[in-house]
Design a protein around this motif. Structure first.
Motif, PDB file in Angstrom:
ATOM      1  N   ILE A   1      16.007  24.806 -40.373  1.00 29.80           N
ATOM      2  CA  ILE A   1      16.695  23.697 -41.035  1.00 29.80           C
ATOM      3  C   ILE A   1      17.153  22.671 -39.995  1.00 29.80           C
ATOM      4  N   GLY A   2      17.796  23.134 -38.952  1.00 27.96           N
ATOM      5  CA  GLY A   2      18.291  22.240 -37.906  1.00 27.96           C
ATOM      6  C   GLY A   2      17.172  21.527 -37.175  1.00 27.96           C
ATOM      7  N   THR A   3      16.095  22.236 -36.913  1.00 25.14           N
ATOM      8  CA  THR A   3      14.949  21.622 -36.237  1.00 25.14           C
ATOM      9  C   THR A   3      14.364  20.503 -37.080  1.00 25.14           C
ATOM     10  N   ALA A   4      14.128  20.780 -38.355  1.00 24.48           N
ATOM     11  CA  ALA A   4      13.553  19.764 -39.247  1.00 24.48           C
ATOM     12  C   ALA A   4      14.495  18.571 -39.394  1.00 24.48           C
ATOM     13  N   ALA A   5      15.791  18.857 -39.547  1.00 24.29           N
ATOM     14  CA  ALA A   5      16.769  17.781 -39.730  1.00 24.29           C
ATOM     15  C   ALA A   5      16.867  16.900 -38.489  1.00 24.29           C
ATOM     16  N   CYS A   6      16.916  17.505 -37.315  1.00 28.20           N
ATOM     17  CA  CYS A   6      17.011  16.722 -36.078  1.00 28.20           C
ATOM     18  C   CYS A   6      15.762  15.891 -35.842  1.00 28.20           C
ATOM     19  N   LYS A   7      14.616  16.491 -36.087  1.00 29.84           N
ATOM     20  CA  LYS A   7      13.356  15.767 -35.900  1.00 29.84           C
ATOM     21  C   LYS A   7      13.298  14.531 -36.806  1.00 29.84           C
ATOM     22  N   GLN A   8      13.652  14.706 -38.067  1.00 36.00           N
ATOM     23  CA  GLN A   8      13.648  13.594 -39.015  1.00 36.00           C
ATOM     24  C   GLN A   8      14.716  12.556 -38.648  1.00 36.00           C
ATOM     25  N   TRP A   9      15.886  13.012 -38.249  1.00 37.67           N
ATOM     26  CA  TRP A   9      16.983  12.118 -37.919  1.00 37.67           C
ATOM     27  C   TRP A   9      16.644  11.239 -36.717  1.00 37.67           C
ATOM     28  N   ILE A  10      16.013  11.823 -35.717  1.00 39.05           N
ATOM     29  CA  ILE A  10      15.602  11.043 -34.545  1.00 39.05           C
ATOM     30  C   ILE A  10      14.597   9.971 -34.950  1.00 39.05           C
ATOM     31  N   LYS A  11      13.631  10.324 -35.785  1.00 42.10           N
ATOM     32  CA  LYS A  11      12.672   9.321 -36.277  1.00 42.10           C
ATOM     33  C   LYS A  11      13.388   8.198 -37.017  1.00 42.10           C
ATOM     34  N   GLU A  12      14.354   8.558 -37.852  1.00 42.80           N
ATOM     35  CA  GLU A  12      15.109   7.549 -38.593  1.00 42.80           C
ATOM     36  C   GLU A  12      15.912   6.651 -37.658  1.00 42.80           C
ATOM     37  N   MET A  13      16.492   7.226 -36.617  1.00 42.02           N
ATOM     38  CA  MET A  13      17.277   6.423 -35.673  1.00 42.02           C
ATOM     39  C   MET A  13      16.382   5.440 -34.918  1.00 42.02           C
ATOM     40  N   PHE A  14      15.187   5.888 -34.527  1.00 44.53           N
ATOM     41  CA  PHE A  14      14.256   4.976 -33.851  1.00 44.53           C
ATOM     42  C   PHE A  14      13.786   3.865 -34.798  1.00 44.53           C
ATOM     43  N   GLN A  15      13.659   4.159 -36.088  1.00 44.56           N
ATOM     44  CA  GLN A  15      13.296   3.124 -37.063  1.00 44.56           C
ATOM     45  C   GLN A  15      14.449   2.156 -37.288  1.00 44.56           C
ATOM     46  N   LEU A  16      15.651   2.682 -37.422  1.00 48.97           N
ATOM     47  CA  LEU A  16      16.816   1.853 -37.685  1.00 48.97           C
ATOM     48  C   LEU A  16      17.155   0.952 -36.501  1.00 48.97           C
ATOM     49  N   PHE A  17      17.036   1.504 -35.308  1.00 52.34           N
ATOM     50  CA  PHE A  17      17.352   0.765 -34.080  1.00 52.34           C
ATOM     51  C   PHE A  17      16.066   0.613 -33.275  1.00 52.34           C
ATOM     52  N   ASP A  18      15.241  -0.319 -33.701  1.00 52.34           N
ATOM     53  CA  ASP A  18      13.890  -0.443 -33.147  1.00 52.34           C
ATOM     54  C   ASP A  18      13.859  -0.938 -31.703  1.00 52.34           C
ATOM     55  N   TYR A  19      14.984  -1.296 -31.150  1.00 53.50           N
ATOM     56  CA  TYR A  19      15.063  -1.734 -29.760  1.00 53.50           C
ATOM     57  C   TYR A  19      15.386  -0.588 -28.797  1.00 53.50           C
ATOM     58  N   LEU A  20      15.755   0.571 -29.331  1.00 53.51           N
ATOM     59  CA  LEU A  20      16.151   1.681 -28.465  1.00 53.51           C
ATOM     60  C   LEU A  20      14.943   2.407 -27.878  1.00 53.51           C
ATOM     61  N   PRO A  21      14.959   2.686 -26.580  1.00 50.55           N
ATOM     62  CA  PRO A  21      13.889   3.478 -25.981  1.00 50.55           C
ATOM     63  C   PRO A  21      14.197   4.976 -25.956  1.00 50.55           C
ATOM     64  N   HIS A  22      15.465   5.378 -26.212  1.00 53.72           N
ATOM     65  CA  HIS A  22      15.913   6.748 -25.966  1.00 53.72           C
ATOM     66  C   HIS A  22      16.929   7.177 -27.022  1.00 53.72           C
ATOM     67  N   VAL A  23      16.822   8.430 -27.468  1.00 51.30           N
ATOM     68  CA  VAL A  23      17.848   9.079 -28.297  1.00 51.30           C
ATOM     69  C   VAL A  23      18.125  10.438 -27.673  1.00 51.30           C
ATOM     70  N   GLY A  24      19.384  10.829 -27.637  1.00 54.82           N
ATOM     71  CA  GLY A  24      19.722  12.098 -27.015  1.00 54.82           C
ATOM     72  C   GLY A  24      20.776  12.869 -27.772  1.00 54.82           C
ATOM     73  N   PHE A  25      21.100  14.038 -27.249  1.00 52.63           N
ATOM     74  CA  PHE A  25      22.244  14.809 -27.717  1.00 52.63           C
ATOM     75  C   PHE A  25      22.772  15.655 -26.572  1.00 52.63           C
ATOM     76  N   THR A  26      24.009  16.070 -26.709  1.00 54.36           N
ATOM     77  CA  THR A  26      24.649  16.915 -25.712  1.00 54.36           C
ATOM     78  C   THR A  26      25.063  18.218 -26.376  1.00 54.36           C
ATOM     79  N   THR A  27      24.803  19.322 -25.696  1.00 49.79           N
ATOM     80  CA  THR A  27      25.222  20.634 -26.183  1.00 49.79           C
ATOM     81  C   THR A  27      25.830  21.399 -25.016  1.00 49.79           C
ATOM     82  N   TRP A  28      25.961  22.676 -25.162  1.00 47.87           N
ATOM     83  CA  TRP A  28      26.525  23.503 -24.087  1.00 47.87           C
ATOM     84  C   TRP A  28      25.714  24.775 -23.941  1.00 47.87           C
TER      85      TRP A  28
END
Length: 130
Positions: A59-86
């Motif tokens: 579930i998390g893998t599918a959601a993150c993959k889709q969310w990253i695609k959506e963020m790149f579509q929404l912010f078409d000027y961005l070259p990079h999307v990231g996250f921080t974990t531990w």
């Protein structure tokens, strides 16, 4: 009021947060935020699946993959999307690797949890890598 009821209204009206549905139930949410505040050139995402019975099912893998695609579509000027974990969150590290993200940095022994220090780990993906 439960966690998701609290955020439901915000998620419905915000391009920076969406609820995750699985088997017609709300099981979590994804979010995005600006690391650099008003400059809006450094975007990180987050995910919450509160109920551990939903972990390990993709579930998390599918959601993150889709969310990253959506963020790149929404912010078409961005070259990079990231996250921080531990380093204590093996599941998030696995998600990052499964969806093709690069482990970009480790800050050693800065996350403190239950009398133990853990590493902070940064993952990222470039637009042309998705």
């Amino acid at each position: 009021m439960g966690f998701y009821e609290y955020y439901k209204e915000e998620a419905v009206h915000s391009p920076m947060r969406k609820l995750i549905l699985y088997n017609d139930k709300i099981v979590g949410d994804v979010s995005a935020y600006w690391e650099d505040d008003t400059l809006k050139r450094w975007l990180d995402i987050g995910i919450v699946l509160c109920d551990s019975t939903n972990w390990g099912h993709g579930i998390g893998t599918a959601a993150c993959k889709q969310w990253i695609k959506e963020m790149f579509q929404l912010f078409d000027y961005l070259p990079h999307v990231g996250f921080t974990t531990w380093s204590g969150n093996i599941g998030m590290q696995t998600i990052g690797e499964k969806i093709g993200m690069t482990r970009e940095g480790v800050i050693r022994k800065v996350r403190y949890w239950e009398n133990e220090y853990y590493d902070s780990i940064k993952y990222g993906i470039l637009r042309d890598e998705i």
